[in-house]
Write a protein that holds these residues in place. Structure first.
Motif, PDB file in Angstrom:
ATOM      1  N   GLU A   6      -8.672  30.972  31.021  1.00 54.37           N
ATOM      2  CA  GLU A   6      -7.945  32.262  30.940  1.00 54.37           C
ATOM      3  C   GLU A   6      -8.825  33.364  30.379  1.00 54.37           C
ATOM      4  O   GLU A   6      -8.492  34.457  30.548  1.00 54.37           O
ATOM      5  CB  GLU A   6      -6.705  32.406  30.100  1.00 54.37           C
ATOM      6  CG  GLU A   6      -5.537  31.072  30.360  1.00 54.37           C
ATOM      7  CD  GLU A   6      -5.029  31.204  31.670  1.00 54.37           C
ATOM      8  OE1 GLU A   6      -4.953  32.544  31.980  1.00 54.37           O
ATOM      9  OE2 GLU A   6      -4.535  30.325  32.378  1.00 54.37           O
ATOM     10  N   GLN A   7     -10.004  32.994  30.155  1.00 53.68           N
ATOM     11  CA  GLN A   7     -11.062  34.245  29.767  1.00 53.68           C
ATOM     12  C   GLN A   7     -11.376  34.934  30.844  1.00 53.68           C
ATOM     13  O   GLN A   7     -11.530  34.267  32.216  1.00 53.68           O
ATOM     14  CB  GLN A   7     -12.001  33.648  29.001  1.00 53.68           C
ATOM     15  CG  GLN A   7     -11.677  33.221  27.413  1.00 53.68           C
ATOM     16  CD  GLN A   7     -12.853  32.585  26.769  1.00 53.68           C
ATOM     17  OE1 GLN A   7     -12.977  31.591  26.407  1.00 53.68           O
ATOM     18  NE2 GLN A   7     -13.966  33.627  26.146  1.00 53.68           N
ATOM     19  N   LYS A  22     -10.672  30.750  35.441  1.00 58.82           N
ATOM     20  CA  LYS A  22      -9.732  29.958  36.523  1.00 58.82           C
ATOM     21  C   LYS A  22      -9.890  30.238  37.895  1.00 58.82           C
ATOM     22  O   LYS A  22      -9.508  29.274  38.821  1.00 58.82           O
ATOM     23  CB  LYS A  22      -8.364  29.567  35.942  1.00 58.82           C
ATOM     24  CG  LYS A  22      -7.464  31.003  36.073  1.00 58.82           C
ATOM     25  CD  LYS A  22      -6.127  30.964  35.534  1.00 58.82           C
ATOM     26  CE  LYS A  22      -5.334  32.168  35.750  1.00 58.82           C
ATOM     27  NZ  LYS A  22      -4.095  32.057  35.142  1.00 58.82           N
ATOM     28  N   HIS A  40     -10.468  36.247  36.397  1.00 58.97           N
ATOM     29  CA  HIS A  40     -10.577  35.124  35.174  1.00 58.97           C
ATOM     30  C   HIS A  40     -11.581  33.823  35.851  1.00 58.97           C
ATOM     31  O   HIS A  40     -11.782  33.578  36.745  1.00 58.97           O
ATOM     32  CB  HIS A  40      -9.135  34.754  34.901  1.00 58.97           C
ATOM     33  CG  HIS A  40      -8.651  35.718  34.324  1.00 58.97           C
ATOM     34  ND1 HIS A  40      -7.763  36.797  34.896  1.00 58.97           N
ATOM     35  CD2 HIS A  40      -8.064  36.123  33.040  1.00 58.97           C
ATOM     36  CE1 HIS A  40      -7.137  37.727  34.424  1.00 58.97           C
ATOM     37  NE2 HIS A  40      -7.352  37.151  33.184  1.00 58.97           N
ATOM     38  N   ASP A  75     -10.150  23.424  28.054  1.00 59.87           N
ATOM     39  CA  ASP A  75      -8.634  23.804  27.420  1.00 59.87           C
ATOM     40  C   ASP A  75      -8.591  23.805  26.020  1.00 59.87           C
ATOM     41  O   ASP A  75      -9.533  23.567  25.249  1.00 59.87           O
ATOM     42  CB  ASP A  75      -7.367  23.038  28.090  1.00 59.87           C
ATOM     43  CG  ASP A  75      -7.379  21.592  27.742  1.00 59.87           C
ATOM     44  OD1 ASP A  75      -8.003  21.172  26.718  1.00 59.87           O
ATOM     45  OD2 ASP A  75      -6.781  20.859  28.142  1.00 59.87           O
TER      46      ASP A  75
END
Length: 344
Positions: free
Chosen positions: A302-303, A222, A220, A324
């Motif tokens: 989160e992608q 992140k 991801h 975000d």
């Protein structure tokens, strides 16, 4: 003189002796025999054997335990590969050696399992020996044999034929075409179950986290983005000179511009600076807000990282801001970060 040249050319020309020609012919015949065997299997599967195959799909799909696959000799090697294919495509599965099963390993089998027994003759003694225990447990048994009248075929709940007209071996002895057909049938069953189960690329990646697909589908944004002090960022009222210092120090060839609530309002890159050089501007007095690009491309933490790659490639950019749900800056990505993570 010309005669000598002709002789020299002939001596340099590649040639095959009779043994080499025979070996090549035999290799081609082997491939043809095995191709024909698979073609015949396909015809049987779309004809009289279709109901048995569909029932086998149903048994495996609704198995509450695990799929246990067993065979001895060459059939054992094929069984191992089929078990591995099922395991990697969403069906808990393992190979059980029939000889070891008779000496304690049958304890791995439960009444909730489905058992696939592979034997071309259908008379492999090691498999026949454990059938009474399997029957007593109530295990559903699928047999893959070349003989529908064999002991194994008769005792099975389902029989799938892997019969071949002849082996590719010139002596018609070594398992060749028969093992190829068995493996192909196992693959066909695994793929059919995979599709019926709704197995997706993401599921495959979870079973292969060490592979390239796993990295692409499980990484991801992140996981690879730069955070904290590593993110180049300035406020809209920052002078260009100070913004350039931030770009240089953070080494991303860009800086984000954020408001006092940390929301992204713009971006400025090395490319933007080069495009400004042709304009008659007072660079010492310029504020970054006057020359920044508003509404820059961004992505959520989160992608998947591969989505960041897609955005970069689509818009021909090397950097991407991470925001975000409220539009606040939480990270930054450079194309090199994705390369180091082996996402691309």
């Amino acid at each position: 003189m010309s005669t000598l040249n002709t002789s020299s050319e002939k001596s340099l020309a590649p040639s095959r002796d009779a043994k080499a020609e025979h070996a090549l012919q035999l290799a081609c015949e082997t491939l043809q025999i095995e191709a024909d065997a698979i073609s015949n299997l396909k015809q049987r599967l779309s004809g009289g054997d279709s109901s048995a195959f569909i029932n086998a799909i149903h048994l495996v799909l609704h198995c509450k335990g695990r799929l246990v696959i067993s065979g001895i000799g060459k059939s054992g090697h094929i069984a191992r590969k089929i078990a591995a294919t099922f395991a990697s495509t969403g069906t808990p599965s393992f190979f059980l050696h029939p000889a070891e099963a008779a000496h304690g390993d049958l304890g791995m089998v439960t009444s909730q399992d489905v058992f696939i027994a592979i034997s071309y003759s259908g008379e492999a003694g090691e498999l026949i020996a454990i059938l009474p225990i399997l029957k007593r447990l109530g295990v559903k048994l699928i047999a893959l044999t070349g003989n529908p009248h064999s002991t194994l075929a008769k005792l099975a709940d389902l029989h799938l034929s892997v019969h071949v007209e002849k082996e590719a071996c010139p002596l018609n002895l070594a398992p060749t075409a028969s093992t190829t057909v068995t493996l192909a049938l196992g693959d066909a069953l695994a793929v059919a179950v995979l599709d019926a189960r709704g197995f997706k690329e993401e599921d495959f990646a979870r079973s292969h986290p060490g592979g390239a697909l796993g990295r692409r589908l499980l990484t991801h944004v992140k996981d690879v983005m730069r955070t904290g002090n590593a993110i180049p960022q300035v406020k809209p009222d920052t002078k260009l000179s100070s913004a350039l210092l931030e770009i240089t120090q953070k080494g991303m060839a860009m800086t984000a511009i954020v408001d006092h609530d940390q929301r992204i309002v713009g971006v400025f890159t090395d490319g933007d600076l080069r495009r400004l050089m042709d304009k008659p501007l007072n660079f010492s007095e310029l504020m970054i807000a006057d020359i920044m690009r508003k509404n820059p491309h961004r992505i959520g933490p989160e992608q998947l990282a591969v989505e960041a790659v897609e955005i970069m490639e689509q818009h021909r950019i090397n950097q991407l801001l991470v925001a975000d749900a409220d539009g606040k800056l939480v990270g930054a990505l450079h194309i090199h970060d994705l390369t180091r993570a082996k996402v691309i």
